[in-house]
Scaffold this motif. Sequence first.
Motif, PDB file in Angstrom:
ATOM      1  N   THR A   1       1.023  -1.377  -0.426  1.00  0.00           N
ATOM      2  CA  THR A   1      -0.029   0.041  -0.033  1.00  0.00           C
ATOM      3  C   THR A   1       0.886   1.472   0.066  1.00  0.00           C
ATOM      4  O   THR A   1       1.775   1.222   1.035  1.00  0.00           O
ATOM      5  CB  THR A   1      -0.590  -0.346   1.285  1.00  0.00           C
ATOM      6  OG1 THR A   1      -1.416  -1.272   1.322  1.00  0.00           O
ATOM      7  CG2 THR A   1      -2.294   0.731   1.616  1.00  0.00           C
TER       8      THR A   1
ATOM      9  N   MET B   1      -8.380   6.740   4.926  1.00  0.00           N
ATOM     10  CA  MET B   1      -8.095   4.786   4.903  1.00  0.00           C
ATOM     11  C   MET B   1      -6.543   4.882   4.500  1.00  0.00           C
ATOM     12  O   MET B   1      -6.154   4.283   5.023  1.00  0.00           O
ATOM     13  CB  MET B   1      -8.028   4.497   3.063  1.00  0.00           C
ATOM     14  CG  MET B   1      -8.328   3.198   2.367  1.00  0.00           C
ATOM     15  SD  MET B   1      -8.114   2.478   1.156  1.00  0.00           S
ATOM     16  CE  MET B   1     -10.135   2.548   0.906  1.00  0.00           C
TER      17      MET B   1
ATOM     18  N   ASN C   1      -5.246   5.268   8.156  1.00  0.00           N
ATOM     19  CA  ASN C   1      -5.785   3.721   8.725  1.00  0.00           C
ATOM     20  C   ASN C   1      -4.702   2.718   8.417  1.00  0.00           C
ATOM     21  O   ASN C   1      -3.671   2.465   9.288  1.00  0.00           O
ATOM     22  CB  ASN C   1      -6.770   2.534   8.323  1.00  0.00           C
ATOM     23  CG  ASN C   1      -8.325   3.831   8.651  1.00  0.00           C
ATOM     24  OD1 ASN C   1      -7.744   4.360  10.239  1.00  0.00           O
ATOM     25  ND2 ASN C   1      -9.254   3.738   8.900  1.00  0.00           N
ATOM     26  N   TYR C   2      -4.030   2.757   6.921  1.00  0.00           N
ATOM     27  CA  TYR C   2      -3.032   2.252   6.310  1.00  0.00           C
ATOM     28  C   TYR C   2      -1.796   1.609   7.475  1.00  0.00           C
ATOM     29  O   TYR C   2      -0.747   0.857   7.516  1.00  0.00           O
ATOM     30  CB  TYR C   2      -2.709   2.068   4.910  1.00  0.00           C
ATOM     31  CG  TYR C   2      -3.717   1.475   4.346  1.00  0.00           C
ATOM     32  CD1 TYR C   2      -3.470  -0.588   3.951  1.00  0.00           C
ATOM     33  CD2 TYR C   2      -4.934   1.267   3.709  1.00  0.00           C
ATOM     34  CE1 TYR C   2      -4.918  -1.446   3.684  1.00  0.00           C
ATOM     35  CE2 TYR C   2      -5.759   0.733   2.383  1.00  0.00           C
ATOM     36  CZ  TYR C   2      -5.222  -1.112   2.627  1.00  0.00           C
ATOM     37  OH  TYR C   2      -6.317  -1.452   2.691  1.00  0.00           O
TER      38      TYR C   2
END
Length: 164
Positions: A8, A123, A126-127
């Motif tokens: 990611t 997101m 959070n990642y």
Amino acid sequence: MGAGGFQTEVESLKAEGTNFVKLGQDFQASVVRLMNGLSALGAGPPGTPPAGGGQKEPEKSFGEQFMSGLTTFDSKADMPPWGDDDIGEKFGVVYEGVRDGMYESMGHLSSKLQEIGKALNSMSKNYAEGEDFSDSLIKQHVPNPQGSDTSTKFVSRLEGPKSH
């Protein structure tokens, strides 16, 4: 970055989230400009309230109205640009329905683009937090009683399968 084949790029998520929010804001500004332009032509409500709290211009005198009526289309000022005859009225019904639906859908699209951007930003956060947490777990020293045997065992002899 994640382990294995899945990685990611947190900064890319964050940057694209910001881009989506900006895209939604720019789209909304374009919708307001379109609505204001059509309103100036008498073809719809304004996208923003008029300056000055919606106060009207002072009423023209009879003489001003008379002269203006001779030189302009002021007598048709309260009519839509497509006219008020039978065909104009039919056009207006169709046009206003399509216009109002378009305004609603464009406003909805603008808000959804901004929501997507905010979700991408969330997101990415959070990642990043998840990867930091996983990294801290990996770096912790946890004693392993099965692997802490100080004596090293080697395979000294291999035996083949036994035949009967």
